[in-house]
Design a protein around this motif. Sequence first.
Motif, mmCIF file in Angstrom:
data_model
loop_
_atom_site.group_PDB
_atom_site.id
_atom_site.type_symbol
_atom_site.label_atom_id
_atom_site.label_comp_id
_atom_site.label_asym_id
_atom_site.label_seq_id
_atom_site.Cartn_x
_atom_site.Cartn_y
_atom_site.Cartn_z
ATOM 1 N N PHE B 80 0.845 -1.196 0.000
ATOM 2 C CA PHE B 80 0.000 0.000 0.000
ATOM 3 C C PHE B 80 0.880 1.244 0.000
ATOM 4 C CE2 PHE B 80 -2.470 -3.408 1.747
ATOM 5 C CZ PHE B 80 -3.766 -3.187 1.305
ATOM 6 N N TYR B 81 0.455 2.234 -0.762
ATOM 7 C CA TYR B 81 1.200 3.486 -0.922
ATOM 8 C C TYR B 81 0.233 4.603 -0.596
ATOM 9 C CZ TYR B 81 3.887 0.166 -3.692
ATOM 10 O OH TYR B 81 4.584 -0.933 -4.102
ATOM 11 N N TYR B 82 0.511 5.390 0.438
ATOM 12 C CA TYR B 82 -0.563 6.239 0.941
ATOM 13 C C TYR B 82 -0.061 7.447 1.717
ATOM 14 C CZ TYR B 82 0.658 3.669 5.162
ATOM 15 O OH TYR B 82 1.356 3.118 6.210
ATOM 16 N N LEU B 83 -1.015 8.309 2.031
ATOM 17 C CA LEU B 83 -0.836 9.411 2.971
ATOM 18 C C LEU B 83 -2.066 9.457 3.860
ATOM 19 C CD1 LEU B 83 0.570 12.261 0.678
ATOM 20 C CD2 LEU B 83 1.789 11.100 2.516
ATOM 21 N N ASP B 84 -1.894 9.997 5.048
ATOM 22 C CA ASP B 84 -3.013 10.168 5.975
ATOM 23 C C ASP B 84 -3.390 11.650 6.042
ATOM 24 O OD1 ASP B 84 -2.900 7.476 6.518
ATOM 25 O OD2 ASP B 84 -1.830 7.710 8.424
ATOM 26 N N PHE B 85 -4.690 11.902 6.168
ATOM 27 C CA PHE B 85 -5.172 13.290 6.264
ATOM 28 C C PHE B 85 -6.184 13.385 7.399
ATOM 29 C CE2 PHE B 85 -3.739 12.689 1.934
ATOM 30 C CZ PHE B 85 -3.012 13.850 1.685
ATOM 31 N N GLY B 86 -5.996 14.379 8.244
ATOM 32 C CA GLY B 86 -6.868 14.554 9.398
ATOM 33 C C GLY B 86 -7.929 15.621 9.189
ATOM 34 N N SER B 87 -8.496 16.066 10.280
ATOM 35 C CA SER B 87 -9.609 17.007 10.229
ATOM 36 C C SER B 87 -9.214 18.359 9.632
ATOM 37 C CB SER B 87 -10.178 17.216 11.634
ATOM 38 O OG SER B 87 -9.167 17.697 12.495
ATOM 39 N N GLY B 88 -7.938 18.648 9.615
ATOM 40 C CA GLY B 88 -7.480 19.910 9.032
ATOM 41 C C GLY B 88 -7.807 20.036 7.558
ATOM 42 N N TYR B 89 -8.161 18.938 6.914
ATOM 43 C CA TYR B 89 -8.469 18.963 5.481
ATOM 44 C C TYR B 89 -9.964 18.776 5.215
ATOM 45 C CZ TYR B 89 -3.453 18.840 5.067
ATOM 46 O OH TYR B 89 -2.115 19.166 5.179
ATOM 47 N N ASN B 90 -10.772 18.884 6.279
ATOM 48 C CA ASN B 90 -12.223 18.775 6.072
ATOM 49 C C ASN B 90 -12.747 19.926 5.220
ATOM 50 O OD1 ASN B 90 -12.354 16.472 7.566
ATOM 51 N ND2 ASN B 90 -13.088 17.456 9.445
ATOM 52 N N GLY B 91 -13.695 19.598 4.369
ATOM 53 C CA GLY B 91 -14.283 20.614 3.504
ATOM 54 C C GLY B 91 -13.517 20.814 2.209
ATOM 55 N N THR B 92 -12.592 19.901 1.925
ATOM 56 C CA THR B 92 -11.762 20.057 0.727
ATOM 57 C C THR B 92 -11.697 18.740 -0.049
ATOM 58 O OG1 THR B 92 -9.631 19.340 1.654
ATOM 59 C CG2 THR B 92 -10.304 21.601 2.085
ATOM 60 N N GLU B 93 -11.096 18.808 -1.222
ATOM 61 C CA GLU B 93 -10.821 17.585 -1.991
ATOM 62 C C GLU B 93 -9.313 17.434 -2.144
ATOM 63 O OE1 GLU B 93 -13.279 16.499 -5.354
ATOM 64 O OE2 GLU B 93 -11.503 15.927 -6.499
ATOM 65 N N ILE B 94 -8.829 16.263 -1.816
ATOM 66 C CA ILE B 94 -7.392 15.982 -1.869
ATOM 67 C C ILE B 94 -7.127 15.088 -3.078
ATOM 68 C CG2 ILE B 94 -5.457 14.910 -0.647
ATOM 69 C CD1 ILE B 94 -7.434 15.249 1.906
ATOM 70 N N GLN B 95 -6.049 15.351 -3.765
ATOM 71 C CA GLN B 95 -5.699 14.463 -4.875
ATOM 72 C C GLN B 95 -4.226 14.112 -4.854
ATOM 73 O OE1 GLN B 95 -7.110 17.232 -7.989
ATOM 74 N NE2 GLN B 95 -5.074 17.054 -8.869
ATOM 75 N N LEU B 96 -3.965 12.839 -5.067
ATOM 76 C CA LEU B 96 -2.608 12.306 -5.107
ATOM 77 C C LEU B 96 -2.397 11.611 -6.433
ATOM 78 C CD1 LEU B 96 -2.417 10.128 -1.861
ATOM 79 C CD2 LEU B 96 -1.542 12.429 -2.155
ATOM 80 N N THR B 97 -1.288 11.876 -7.082
ATOM 81 C CA THR B 97 -0.937 11.031 -8.219
ATOM 82 C C THR B 97 -0.225 9.799 -7.664
ATOM 83 O OG1 THR B 97 1.218 12.057 -8.496
ATOM 84 C CG2 THR B 97 -0.629 13.023 -9.732
ATOM 85 N N ARG B 98 -0.169 8.753 -8.481
ATOM 86 C CA ARG B 98 0.548 7.563 -8.021
ATOM 87 C C ARG B 98 2.022 7.886 -7.835
ATOM 88 N NH1 ARG B 98 2.538 5.553 -12.854
ATOM 89 N NH2 ARG B 98 1.256 5.968 -14.691
ATOM 90 N N GLY B 99 2.528 8.831 -8.624
ATOM 91 C CA GLY B 99 3.920 9.235 -8.477
ATOM 92 C C GLY B 99 4.200 9.895 -7.138
ATOM 93 N N ALA B 100 3.208 10.583 -6.594
ATOM 94 C CA ALA B 100 3.398 11.292 -5.325
ATOM 95 C C ALA B 100 3.658 10.333 -4.178
ATOM 96 C CB ALA B 100 2.177 12.151 -5.015
ATOM 97 N N VAL B 101 3.173 9.097 -4.311
ATOM 98 C CA VAL B 101 3.379 8.132 -3.229
ATOM 99 C C VAL B 101 4.182 6.907 -3.689
ATOM 100 C CG1 VAL B 101 1.416 8.808 -1.793
ATOM 101 C CG2 VAL B 101 1.060 7.224 -3.688
ATOM 102 N N GLY B 102 4.706 6.982 -4.906
ATOM 103 C CA GLY B 102 5.582 5.911 -5.375
ATOM 104 C C GLY B 102 4.886 4.632 -5.763
ATOM 105 N N ALA B 103 3.593 4.704 -6.104
ATOM 106 C CA ALA B 103 2.846 3.496 -6.478
ATOM 107 C C ALA B 103 3.163 3.091 -7.912
ATOM 108 C CB ALA B 103 1.351 3.746 -6.328
#
Lengths: 206, 128
Positions: B80-103
């Motif tokens: 698994f290749y991932y990041l964790d996001f907490g309540s500080g990012y509520n109300g938003t949309e997060i996007q990760l490319t596979r390159g950002a996490v090395g997948a």
Amino acid sequence: MKRIVVLVLAVASGVVAATATAFAVGGAEQADVGGISNAGVPVDVAQLSPHAIEGLQRAGGTGTLNRLGERAGTTFFAGSSFAEGRFCFATADAGGRGPVTFALVACQGAEGVFPSADAPLADFSPRRGNDPVNPADEVVQILRLVGFAADGVEQVGVVAVDGSVFTTPVVNNIYASNDVPATPARAIVALDSDGKTIHTVDLVSS
Amino acid sequence: MTKRIVLLVVTVLLLTAGSAAAGVNVYYGYNYLSSTLPNDQCAPYVGRACDGYNYWDESRIAKNSGDVIRLGFQDTGGGFYYLDFGSGYNGTEIQLTRGAVGAPSYQRTYCKYQSGNSSYVQCKSYIA
């Protein structure tokens, strides 16, 4: 017929104008990126790909985007979120040619607390793990160090399961390293100028 | 004449709608990610949602509320290749490319409950 064509063109040009207005700014609102002392360099919308602009808008970016610098092959951007006083973060491959495409886009909402004593890091270091059903069995490796740090954070480290610590310096509020040892990790830490740990991001259940 | 105008307008609308939605697949939500939800979307895992294996370019999540969630990719070997996001990012949309996490290029996107209060989310995959 003319009225309809005019209407279609007006709608189309309105979309373009709205996009340009939202993201062509930068220098005038640079102070909004305060809270970290590196205000960066304003980014012109022409430098961004349409996909990057859409991503920033979806994430909640509102008007400013500044380039904070480049480290270990990653370019770092910060801008203002729709939530007043909060940041948007973006990273991109520093070796990319043409318009910028983001690797990561994330904006803080109203509950965002970076930068503060409680949250001196906005860490986006990629994790690779087994992400098991039972958290107690979790094994995590940090593939790279990547992130933003508040003023006062001098180094960011990866604490391995065996207790060894790999660190990289924070320069102008950003950090990155491709040299993190390929060993199981238990935490990412923020260190002050005395080398004291001032914040810990746990990677596994204790 | 009227037919041509209608055709023109419909074509413009279809092209616009097509480009906006191209390559995005919503695989979960809006719904809650919690320690018990979803319970059958990404078996054998509970509290985790995932898309099918493909050459996804981005893993996205619209996070409305709650505490910590995990967003990323799963390879075919159980990594698994991932990041964790907490309540500080509520109300938003997060996007990760596979390159950002090395997948790797072939994987599946996933989102999961990690800790704290359950999060109300929508999880999406994107192919350019």
